[in-house]
Design a protein around this motif. Structure first.
Motif, short mmCIF file in Angstrom:
data_model
loop_
_atom_site.label_atom_id
_atom_site.label_comp_id
_atom_site.label_asym_id
_atom_site.label_seq_id
_atom_site.Cartn_x
_atom_site.Cartn_y
_atom_site.Cartn_z
N THR A 18 0.80 -1.23 0.00
CA THR A 18 0.00 0.00 0.00
C THR A 18 0.83 1.28 0.00
OG1 THR A 18 -0.17 -0.09 2.42
CG2 THR A 18 -1.93 -1.14 1.14
N GLY A 19 2.15 1.16 0.17
CA GLY A 19 3.02 2.33 0.11
C GLY A 19 3.07 3.11 1.40
N TYR A 20 3.31 4.41 1.29
CA TYR A 20 3.49 5.27 2.45
C TYR A 20 2.16 5.61 3.12
CZ TYR A 20 8.33 6.36 1.11
OH TYR A 20 9.66 6.29 0.82
N ARG A 21 2.24 5.82 4.44
CA ARG A 21 1.10 6.33 5.21
C ARG A 21 1.61 7.40 6.15
NH1 ARG A 21 -1.68 4.69 10.25
NH2 ARG A 21 0.00 3.17 10.55
N GLY A 22 1.05 8.61 6.04
CA GLY A 22 1.45 9.70 6.92
C GLY A 22 0.89 9.51 8.31
N LEU A 23 1.70 9.81 9.32
CA LEU A 23 1.32 9.60 10.71
C LEU A 23 1.04 10.89 11.47
CD1 LEU A 23 3.91 6.80 11.63
CD2 LEU A 23 1.56 6.53 10.78
N VAL A 24 1.33 12.04 10.87
CA VAL A 24 1.12 13.33 11.55
C VAL A 24 -0.30 13.79 11.20
CG1 VAL A 24 2.03 15.64 11.97
CG2 VAL A 24 3.58 13.80 11.28
N THR A 25 -1.27 13.15 11.80
CA THR A 25 -2.67 13.39 11.46
C THR A 25 -3.37 14.21 12.55
OG1 THR A 25 -3.29 11.28 12.46
CG2 THR A 25 -2.79 11.28 10.09
N GLY A 26 -4.57 14.72 12.21
CA GLY A 26 -5.35 15.48 13.17
C GLY A 26 -4.79 16.85 13.47
N LYS A 27 -3.98 17.39 12.56
CA LYS A 27 -3.33 18.69 12.78
C LYS A 27 -3.70 19.62 11.63
CE LYS A 27 0.18 16.45 15.42
NZ LYS A 27 0.92 16.82 16.62
N ARG A 28 -3.41 20.90 11.81
CA ARG A 28 -3.66 21.90 10.78
C ARG A 28 -2.39 22.70 10.53
NH1 ARG A 28 -8.91 25.38 11.91
NH2 ARG A 28 -8.76 25.61 9.65
N ALA A 29 -2.26 23.17 9.29
CA ALA A 29 -1.09 23.98 8.93
C ALA A 29 -1.51 25.17 8.09
CB ALA A 29 -0.07 23.13 8.15
N ALA A 30 -0.83 26.28 8.34
CA ALA A 30 -0.92 27.47 7.49
C ALA A 30 0.49 27.79 7.03
CB ALA A 30 -1.53 28.65 8.24
N VAL A 31 0.62 28.21 5.77
CA VAL A 31 1.94 28.47 5.20
C VAL A 31 1.95 29.85 4.55
CG1 VAL A 31 3.78 27.58 3.74
CG2 VAL A 31 2.04 26.00 4.64
N VAL A 32 2.96 30.64 4.90
CA VAL A 32 3.19 31.93 4.25
C VAL A 32 4.26 31.73 3.20
CG1 VAL A 32 3.96 34.31 4.54
CG2 VAL A 32 2.58 33.22 6.33
N TYR A 33 3.89 31.91 1.92
CA TYR A 33 4.84 31.80 0.82
C TYR A 33 5.16 33.20 0.30
CZ TYR A 33 3.48 26.85 0.49
OH TYR A 33 3.23 25.52 0.75
N THR A 34 6.44 33.50 0.15
CA THR A 34 6.83 34.79 -0.43
C THR A 34 7.86 34.58 -1.53
OG1 THR A 34 8.61 35.13 1.20
CG2 THR A 34 6.44 36.01 1.75
#
Length: 215
Positions: free
Chosen positions: A135-151
């Motif tokens: 089945t390949g990769y499975r992400g474990l950092v779940t139940g979180k939120r992210a905001a990203v500032v790109y410049t």
């Protein structure tokens, strides 16, 4: 995932990839975000992880050998164990938060190398991911939120490849998704060489406040 309402206590970690301090636009927009976040989330906390402050460990030969030892079911020893422990500590610091804000300036069409170093340090088996032969990769950092500032200063949406390409957000948002963080919002500031800096900055600050209020 159940979203937290404004005023609900949460822990936000701001991870900054710019070394420019007071001259950094990405850091300034991130401060707009964190100011609004604290004003609208009473009791919540914001901490800052400056990737240039000297605390981010290297991920060199000892750490790479330790990673493969862990992959093979073994336990790192000696120098490898020390390198592995440093990676684990960095991951645990990262994982102890439920909200993330990343400030990411564009460097050479991509992200600053310190951010890539952070990704390489924390992206470890049984921490950020696991992998299955079928089945390949499975992400474990779940139940979180992210905001990203790109410049960026030269590249901008709609410009041709002579002004660069966006390997900045494409790379970083794919890493977030791969790690298991599906709830991602972004703030963009790309005034380009001929655009209106003041107008673009105003829009970026407004977007930062908008996201922060319900983050």
């Amino acid at each position: 995932m159940t979203r937290k309402e404004p005023g609900t206590m949460s822990r936000l970690l701001h991870i900054s990839a710019s070394p420019r301090g007071a001259e950094s636009i990405s850091l300034a927009i991130a401060r707009t975000f964190t100011d609004e976040y604290l004003a609208t989330h009473p009791g919540s906390t914001v901490d800052h992880f400056d990737l240039w402050d000297g605390t981010l460990p290297e991920f060199g030969p000892a750490a790479a050998h330790a990673k493969m030892t862990v992959f093979g079911g073994g336990t790192p020893q000696g120098e490898q164990a020390q390198a592995w422990a440093a990676a684990v500590r960095t991951f645990e610091r990262f994982d102890s938060y439920d909200r993330y804000l990343f400030s990411v300036p564009m460097w050479n069409s991509g992200v600053p190398y310190k951010l890539k170093q952070f990704i390489d340090v924390v992206s470890q088996p049984a921490m950020v991911f696991d992998v299955h032969p079928e089945t390949g990769y499975r992400g474990l950092v779940t139940g979180k939120r992210a905001a990203v500032v790109y410049t960026s200063a030269v590249w901008g949406p709609g410009l041709g490849p002579e002004f660069g390409l966006d390997f900045q957000s494409t790379f970083f948002e794919e890493w977030l998704r791969w790690a298991g963080i599906a709830d991602v919002q972004s703030v963009r500031h790309h005034p380009t060489l001929t655009g209106s800096y003041e107008h673009e900055r105003k829009q970026a600050d407004e977007r930062a406040r908008e996201i922060a209020r319900t983050f």
